[in-house]
Design a protein around this motif. Structure first.
Motif, PDB file in Angstrom:
ATOM      1  N   SER A  45       0.834  -1.193   0.000  1.00 49.00           N
ATOM      2  CA  SER A  45       0.000   0.000   0.000  1.00 49.00           C
ATOM      3  C   SER A  45       0.876   1.253   0.000  1.00 49.00           C
ATOM      4  O   SER A  45       0.678   2.187  -0.764  1.00 49.00           O
ATOM      5  CB  SER A  45      -0.884   0.011   1.245  1.00 49.00           C
ATOM      6  N   ALA A  46       1.855   1.225   0.883  1.00 50.51           N
ATOM      7  CA  ALA A  46       2.715   2.404   1.040  1.00 50.51           C
ATOM      8  C   ALA A  46       3.541   2.665  -0.225  1.00 50.51           C
ATOM      9  O   ALA A  46       3.631   3.798  -0.697  1.00 50.51           O
ATOM     10  CB  ALA A  46       3.623   2.203   2.246  1.00 50.51           C
ATOM     11  N   GLY A 105       4.226   3.067  -3.807  1.00 47.76           N
ATOM     12  CA  GLY A 105       3.383   3.310  -4.978  1.00 47.76           C
ATOM     13  C   GLY A 105       3.984   4.414  -5.822  1.00 47.76           C
ATOM     14  O   GLY A 105       5.200   4.664  -5.782  1.00 47.76           O
ATOM     15  N   LEU A 106       3.121   5.098  -6.556  1.00 45.50           N
ATOM     16  CA  LEU A 106       3.609   6.187  -7.401  1.00 45.50           C
ATOM     17  C   LEU A 106       4.275   7.244  -6.525  1.00 45.50           C
ATOM     18  O   LEU A 106       5.144   7.986  -6.975  1.00 45.50           O
ATOM     19  CB  LEU A 106       2.444   6.806  -8.163  1.00 45.50           C
ATOM     20  N   GLY A 107       3.853   7.309  -5.271  1.00 41.16           N
ATOM     21  CA  GLY A 107       4.436   8.247  -4.315  1.00 41.16           C
ATOM     22  C   GLY A 107       5.933   8.024  -4.132  1.00 41.16           C
ATOM     23  O   GLY A 107       6.676   8.977  -3.898  1.00 41.16           O
ATOM     24  N   ASN A 108       6.376   6.790  -4.234  1.00 42.65           N
ATOM     25  CA  ASN A 108       7.806   6.505  -4.059  1.00 42.65           C
ATOM     26  C   ASN A 108       8.568   6.687  -5.359  1.00 42.65           C
ATOM     27  O   ASN A 108       9.648   7.263  -5.397  1.00 42.65           O
ATOM     28  CB  ASN A 108       8.017   5.043  -3.639  1.00 42.65           C
ATOM     29  N   TYR A 166      -6.113   8.312  -8.592  1.00 46.91           N
ATOM     30  CA  TYR A 166      -4.937   7.425  -8.689  1.00 46.91           C
ATOM     31  C   TYR A 166      -5.158   6.393  -9.804  1.00 46.91           C
ATOM     32  O   TYR A 166      -4.236   6.009 -10.509  1.00 46.91           O
ATOM     33  CB  TYR A 166      -4.779   6.725  -7.334  1.00 46.91           C
ATOM     34  N   PHE A 171       1.808  10.945   2.563  1.00 48.83           N
ATOM     35  CA  PHE A 171       1.235  10.351   1.350  1.00 48.83           C
ATOM     36  C   PHE A 171       1.905   9.010   1.073  1.00 48.83           C
ATOM     37  O   PHE A 171       1.250   8.004   0.828  1.00 48.83           O
ATOM     38  CB  PHE A 171       1.416  11.295   0.155  1.00 48.83           C
ATOM     39  N   SER A 172       3.235   9.012   1.152  1.00 41.78           N
ATOM     40  CA  SER A 172       3.975   7.814   0.789  1.00 41.78           C
ATOM     41  C   SER A 172       3.693   6.648   1.734  1.00 41.78           C
ATOM     42  O   SER A 172       3.667   5.494   1.320  1.00 41.78           O
ATOM     43  CB  SER A 172       5.468   8.121   0.756  1.00 41.78           C
ATOM     44  N   SER A 212       0.928   6.057   3.205  1.00 45.40           N
ATOM     45  CA  SER A 212      -0.533   5.796   3.213  1.00 45.40           C
ATOM     46  C   SER A 212      -1.142   6.068   4.584  1.00 45.40           C
ATOM     47  O   SER A 212      -1.977   5.297   5.073  1.00 45.40           O
ATOM     48  CB  SER A 212      -0.870   4.337   2.847  1.00 45.40           C
ATOM     49  N   MET A 218      -5.780   8.004   6.545  1.00 45.20           N
ATOM     50  CA  MET A 218      -7.115   7.758   5.986  1.00 45.20           C
ATOM     51  C   MET A 218      -7.660   6.371   6.281  1.00 45.20           C
ATOM     52  O   MET A 218      -8.704   5.987   5.737  1.00 45.20           O
ATOM     53  CB  MET A 218      -7.127   8.004   4.493  1.00 45.20           C
ATOM     54  N   VAL A 230      -6.153   3.245   5.885  1.00 46.85           N
ATOM     55  CA  VAL A 230      -5.611   2.018   5.281  1.00 46.85           C
ATOM     56  C   VAL A 230      -4.981   1.156   6.374  1.00 46.85           C
ATOM     57  O   VAL A 230      -5.257  -0.041   6.483  1.00 46.85           O
ATOM     58  CB  VAL A 230      -4.540   2.337   4.206  1.00 46.85           C
ATOM     59  N   LEU A 273      -6.600   0.881  -1.124  1.00 42.54           N
ATOM     60  CA  LEU A 273      -7.649   1.904  -1.156  1.00 42.54           C
ATOM     61  C   LEU A 273      -9.014   1.239  -1.292  1.00 42.54           C
ATOM     62  O   LEU A 273      -9.970   1.589  -0.600  1.00 42.54           O
ATOM     63  CB  LEU A 273      -7.405   2.865  -2.331  1.00 42.54           C
TER      64      LEU A 273
HETATM   65  N1  PHE Z   1       1.184   5.463  -0.465  1.00 45.35           N
HETATM   66  C1  PHE Z   1       0.735   5.426  -1.808  1.00 45.35           C
HETATM   67  C2  PHE Z   1       1.884   5.842  -2.707  1.00 45.35           C
HETATM   68  O1  PHE Z   1       2.943   6.125  -2.257  1.00 45.35           O
HETATM   69  C3  PHE Z   1      -0.474   6.285  -2.039  1.00 45.35           C
HETATM   70  C4  PHE Z   1      -1.583   6.064  -1.067  1.00 45.35           C
HETATM   71  C5  PHE Z   1      -1.955   7.089  -0.212  1.00 45.35           C
HETATM   72  C6  PHE Z   1      -2.214   4.829  -0.980  1.00 45.35           C
HETATM   73  C7  PHE Z   1      -2.944   6.905   0.738  1.00 45.35           C
HETATM   74  C8  PHE Z   1      -3.198   4.626  -0.035  1.00 45.35           C
HETATM   75  C9  PHE Z   1      -3.563   5.660   0.807  1.00 45.35           C
HETATM   76  O2  PHE Z   1       1.744   5.903  -3.890  1.00 45.35           O
END
Ligand code: PHE
Length: 473
Positions: free
Chosen positions: A24-25, A27-30, A107, A227-228, A230, A233, A235, A324
């Motif tokens: 989850s963590a 993702g595109l954020g990384n 997303y 964000f990175s 997660s 919210m 999760v 998500l």
């Molecule tokens: N953490 C995910 C990412 O780095 C994005 C994300 C945010 C997923 C919040 C779930 C909840 O891309």
């Protein structure tokens, strides 16, 4: 109630939890957001601040969410209903569900683009093309985006439909190691291409210039961390509810944060040596699609590297969209008493509908814009800059002040059966430091976004792409 509890699905092993939560963590954020933030906020200096943020705030907030989840054995709304009956706290859970829905909607738009670009990479359609113009033309196709987005949501749905243990856990245990191997391979390739660029890239990433650390850098690092990881919210509340009573929550939180951070650094090790330490100013998602294919296609073996890269992105995005969707499905099935499979169908169809507005809102002549901002931008802004940080503050305040020290200690020590040496300091951070720090990010993030909202989802300006392309030559 008892019957409901008996039927509740859960993770089968600790490795499974870590793979799913790290999935989850990561993702595109990384892979996209972290290198860009780092590139624009002082390189190695940003990395240092980021590391401090994830250690001192990321781990405690992550732990708070896992504690709420496991103690309540419930979805993100039900958790607050159980732990604080007859109070307003479930609002935090509802906010999380709304936020999950919004993030999933935009997303999945970007995830859909990845599908298109995998096809482009396989059919070798990047050579000699103006990638920025091609990307714009693609976004203007509108419905094609919606179809790819729906396909991606459908894929996510298949995994979640199968359940926590047989769907999410199994899938993450295969995909996450694959992602790691692919990223290591890409990093080795990127670092063995040109020694001058590699040296410049590595210096940029690892040689800090302390004078670059300022308020803005700290705020950016905090926002990126949330964000990175997660966080904010639900999760990790939802995933925490599937963790067994005898698993160690502190080491689980630590492993997730460590995995997420290492992957972000690894992404930096692909990007900075390849770009010689330069990234465009204020890049957006378009950066991935405008710059990367060019970058890879000009390397020896570029055809395969490019396919490799987009498949890797798709894997990273998929394990994030799974989490998500799981937040939504756990809520719908447990709170609205719907069968899990039906809940998955409802959540997927709902996201396909709302998400299609996000995709269509990026066409040049879109009707889906409010006050000059596309629906896509609005969803991104409301979820990442408002709901996530507010959720984050409320979650730590809940654990620090409402749940309280006693119950927190019971949960992290598994009712006294393990030690959890840092519990006092971690609780102190949860109670005092984290709420203050996150409130600061929230307020300043809001002010900042107002200032530079014009850049957020516009295509990367051509001159910037040009300058990056020059370094690629
Ligand atoms: N953490 C995910 C990412 O780095 C994005 C994300 C945010 C997923 C919040 C779930 C909840 O891309």
């Amino acid at each position: 109630m008892a019957e409901e509890k008996k039927k509740r699905d859960g993770f089968g092993s600790k490795l499974g939890i870590i793979a799913a939560a790290a999935g989850s963590a990561i993702g595109l954020g990384n892979i996209y957001r972290f290198p860009c933030e780092l590139g624009n906020n002082g390189g190695a200096a940003f990395l240092l601040v980021y590391l401090a943020v994830v250690i001192f705030l990321g781990i405690p907030v992550m732990l708070s969410e896992l504690v709420i989840g496991r103690r309540s054995q419930s979805n993100s709304v039900g958790a607050f209903k159980k732990l604080a009956p007859k109070s307003a706290w479930p609002v935090v859970g509802y906010m999380g569900v709304l936020c999950g829905f919004l993030i999933f909607a935009f997303y999945s738009t970007v995830s859909g683009w990845i599908v298109e670009y995998i096809i482009k990479a396989v059919s070798n359609s990047f050579d000699g093309r103006d990638l920025a113009a091609d990307f714009k033309t693609f976004k203007d196709l509108g419905w094609r985006n919606v179809i790819w987005q729906a396909l991606f949501i459908f894929l996510t749905g298949i995994v979640v439909f199968k359940g926590v243990k047989n769907g999410i856990e199994k899938c993450s245990k295969i995909l996450m190691p694959l992602l790691l191997v692919m990223l290591v391979a890409l990093a080795i390739r990127a670092m063995t291409l040109d020694s001058v660029k590699t040296e410049a890239g590595l210096a940029f990433l690892f040689r800090p210039d302390f004078s670059k650390i300022n308020g803005e850098v700290i705020i950016r690092a905090l926002g990126q961390g949330f964000f990175s990881l997660s966080l904010g919210m639900g999760v990790m509340i939802t995933y925490g509810s599937y963790v067994k009573k005898n698993d160690n929550l502190t080491s689980t939180a630590f492993s997730i944060v460590l995995a997420d951070t290492l992957i972000a650094i690894l992404a930096g090790l692909v990007i900075f040596p390849a770009l010689g330490g330069i990234v465009p100013k204020n890049p957006d998602f378009g950066f991935i699609f405008n710059v990367f294919p060019k970058l890879f296609s000009e390397m020896p073996g570029g055809y395969w590297l490019c396919i490799f890269f987009f498949v890797l992105l798709a894997i990273a995005a998929l394990t994030s969209t799974i989490s998500l969707l799981e937040v939504l499905v756990a809520y719908i099935s447990e709170e609205l008493h719907m069968k899990r499979q039906w809940a998955t169908v409802v959540a997927c169809v709902g996201t396909m509908i709302i998400g299609s507005f996000a995709s269509l809102s990026l066409m040049s002549d879109t009707p889906f814009a409010i006050g000059g901002k596309s629906v896509f931008e609005l969803m991104d802004f409301v979820s990442s800059n408002i709901l996530l940080p507010i959720g984050g503050v409320l979650i730590v305040v809940f654990v620090g002040w409402k749940l309280g020290k006693q119950k927190f200690f019971e949960e992290v020590t598994n009712e006294g059966s393990i030690k959890a040496s840092f519990k006092r300091i971690v609780f102190f951070i949860i109670r005092y430091l984290a709420p203050i720090a996150i409130t600061i990010v929230l307020i300043s993030g809001f002010i900042k976004k107002e200032e530079d909202s014009d850049n957020t989802t516009q295509p990367v300006p051509t001159e910037q792409i040009q300058s990056v392309e020059d370094t690629i030559q």
